[in-house]
Design a protein around this motif. Sequence first.
Motif, PDB file in Angstrom:
ATOM      1  N   GLU A  12       0.763  -1.132  -0.188  1.00  0.00           N
ATOM      2  CA  GLU A  12       0.192  -0.051   0.108  1.00  0.00           C
ATOM      3  C   GLU A  12       0.956   1.151  -0.075  1.00  0.00           C
ATOM      4  OE1 GLU A  12      -2.363   0.208   3.670  1.00  0.00           O
ATOM      5  OE2 GLU A  12      -0.708  -0.104   4.874  1.00  0.00           O
TER       6      GLU A  12
ATOM      7  N   THR B  42       3.182  -1.870   4.071  1.00  0.00           N
ATOM      8  CA  THR B  42       3.053  -0.606   3.778  1.00  0.00           C
ATOM      9  C   THR B  42       4.487  -0.141   3.155  1.00  0.00           C
ATOM     10  OG1 THR B  42       1.675  -0.039   5.927  1.00  0.00           O
ATOM     11  CG2 THR B  42       3.071   1.933   4.830  1.00  0.00           C
TER      12      THR B  42
ATOM     13  N   VAL C 101       6.269   3.362   2.078  1.00  0.00           N
ATOM     14  CA  VAL C 101       6.364   4.856   2.627  1.00  0.00           C
ATOM     15  C   VAL C 101       7.046   5.753   1.540  1.00  0.00           C
ATOM     16  CG1 VAL C 101       6.696   3.917   5.047  1.00  0.00           C
ATOM     17  CG2 VAL C 101       8.771   4.298   3.561  1.00  0.00           C
TER      18      VAL C 101
ATOM     19  N   LYS D 129       2.938  14.528   0.069  1.00  0.00           N
ATOM     20  CA  LYS D 129       2.650  14.816   1.780  1.00  0.00           C
ATOM     21  C   LYS D 129       2.507  16.366   1.857  1.00  0.00           C
ATOM     22  CE  LYS D 129       4.966  12.574   4.876  1.00  0.00           C
ATOM     23  NZ  LYS D 129       6.076  12.077   5.741  1.00  0.00           N
TER      24      LYS D 129
ATOM     25  N   THR E 131      -5.671   8.520   2.089  1.00  0.00           N
ATOM     26  CA  THR E 131      -6.204   7.462   2.800  1.00  0.00           C
ATOM     27  C   THR E 131      -7.094   6.613   2.112  1.00  0.00           C
ATOM     28  OG1 THR E 131      -8.343   9.081   3.284  1.00  0.00           O
ATOM     29  CG2 THR E 131      -6.459   8.974   4.904  1.00  0.00           C
TER      30      THR E 131
ATOM     31  N   TYR F 167      -4.914   3.453   1.026  1.00  0.00           N
ATOM     32  CA  TYR F 167      -4.471   2.603   2.054  1.00  0.00           C
ATOM     33  C   TYR F 167      -5.495   1.466   2.541  1.00  0.00           C
ATOM     34  CZ  TYR F 167      -0.264   5.679   2.256  1.00  0.00           C
ATOM     35  OH  TYR F 167       1.042   6.160   1.999  1.00  0.00           O
TER      36      TYR F 167
ATOM     37  N   THR G 255      -4.314  -0.110   5.763  1.00  0.00           N
ATOM     38  CA  THR G 255      -4.214   0.224   7.087  1.00  0.00           C
ATOM     39  C   THR G 255      -4.862   1.519   7.798  1.00  0.00           C
ATOM     40  OG1 THR G 255      -2.335  -0.902   6.789  1.00  0.00           O
ATOM     41  CG2 THR G 255      -2.581   0.166   8.917  1.00  0.00           C
TER      42      THR G 255
ATOM     43  N   GLN H 259      -3.084   5.581   7.983  1.00  0.00           N
ATOM     44  CA  GLN H 259      -2.200   5.871   6.797  1.00  0.00           C
ATOM     45  C   GLN H 259      -2.591   6.894   5.979  1.00  0.00           C
ATOM     46  OE1 GLN H 259       0.961   4.899   6.931  1.00  0.00           O
ATOM     47  NE2 GLN H 259       0.919   3.200   8.512  1.00  0.00           N
ATOM     48  N   GLY H 260      -1.803   7.653   5.457  1.00  0.00           N
ATOM     49  CA  GLY H 260      -2.095   8.705   4.598  1.00  0.00           C
ATOM     50  C   GLY H 260      -2.751   9.964   4.810  1.00  0.00           C
ATOM     51  N   LYS H 261      -2.826   9.834   6.186  1.00  0.00           N
ATOM     52  CA  LYS H 261      -3.730  11.135   6.683  1.00  0.00           C
ATOM     53  C   LYS H 261      -3.252  12.579   6.084  1.00  0.00           C
ATOM     54  CE  LYS H 261      -6.240  11.135   9.654  1.00  0.00           C
ATOM     55  NZ  LYS H 261      -7.852  11.390   9.873  1.00  0.00           N
TER      56      LYS H 261
ATOM     57  N   GLU I  92      -1.494  12.868   3.340  1.00  0.00           N
ATOM     58  CA  GLU I  92      -0.863  12.824   1.940  1.00  0.00           C
ATOM     59  C   GLU I  92      -2.100  12.926   0.976  1.00  0.00           C
ATOM     60  OE1 GLU I  92       2.385   9.368   3.154  1.00  0.00           O
ATOM     61  OE2 GLU I  92       0.762   8.715   1.760  1.00  0.00           O
TER      62      GLU I  92
END
Length: 325
Positions: free
Chosen positions: A33, A54, A56, A238, A268, A271, A273, A276-278, A280
């Motif tokens: 992800e 994940t 990154v 990001k 989000t 993803y 999980t 994650q991605g909050k 992005e």
Amino acid sequence: DIDHIIITTGGSEAILFGFMSCLDGGDEVIIPEPFYANYNGFAVAAGVVVKPITSVIETSFALPPFEDFERAITSKTKAIVICNPNNPTGYLYSRQEMEVLKSIIIKHNLYLFADEAYREFCYEGTHFSAMQLQGVDDHVILMDTISKRYSACGGRIGALVTKNKNVLQTVLKFAQARLSPPSYAQILGEAAVDLPANYFEKTKAEYKLRRDTIVKRLNDIPGVFCPNPGGAFYAIAKLPIDDADIFCQWLLEDFSYNNRTIMLAPATGFYGTPGQGKNEVRLAYVLNAASINFAMDCLEKALEQYPGTTLYNAPNSTSVLEKTS
């Protein structure tokens, strides 16, 4: 070899047929992800469970370490799914990374589903197809489509490619049950194959210009980081924000710059999980360079005005949630 190909109604059907032909209900598939969100839908339709691992942004969304795959594998794991080049990150997996995946699928007797819809759109490095891996013919299932390379999403023509004869026989049964992909689109797809070689040269040059434009503009904005995607036409950035979902909604409801705004996709949704991605977002550089520049002007102004910015780490700043509650 045409005997290894079954034409499908879009790449989506190729993915679904692959899942339904190779996996049983309750089986697990591992997907790095962030990943193409519709994989979730295909998994649900096939009764399959997605297990994300994940990657990154700090490593440009490179393949997660071998050890992460090992930890995720259980007795129910039957496959790994990748998109190369990747949607939504644009990351282009190297030959070395593909060889790592080969070692994993051999060790654990897994399938490798490779979605290669964007393989012509590579700007740095060379695309190494899963079909080029040696000694894993029965493990590799490739999914493809005319949608991206010929800008023909509505044509709904894709393909499932594998050298595994048992899988092909099973996929053929699903294909016969739904009769035929669109006839006129098959004719269109056949004609598109005969386009001159410079079609992709000109198209790639234009997309590279767009990629270079958007990545530079993003990284020039204070607090923003965007890795340089090696392929496809997507990028994840990001941002200095508290919540991507709230920020993207705020852009559409409360922000305007010269009577315009910008629409982004919260990361989000890509993803599996939670959490994650909050901070992005995904961007698609499918506009011309001039429009991309204006969109980046909008984004820069929006980040200056957004109440939930984290750029200055102001302890007394008011969040959008507090503002609208």
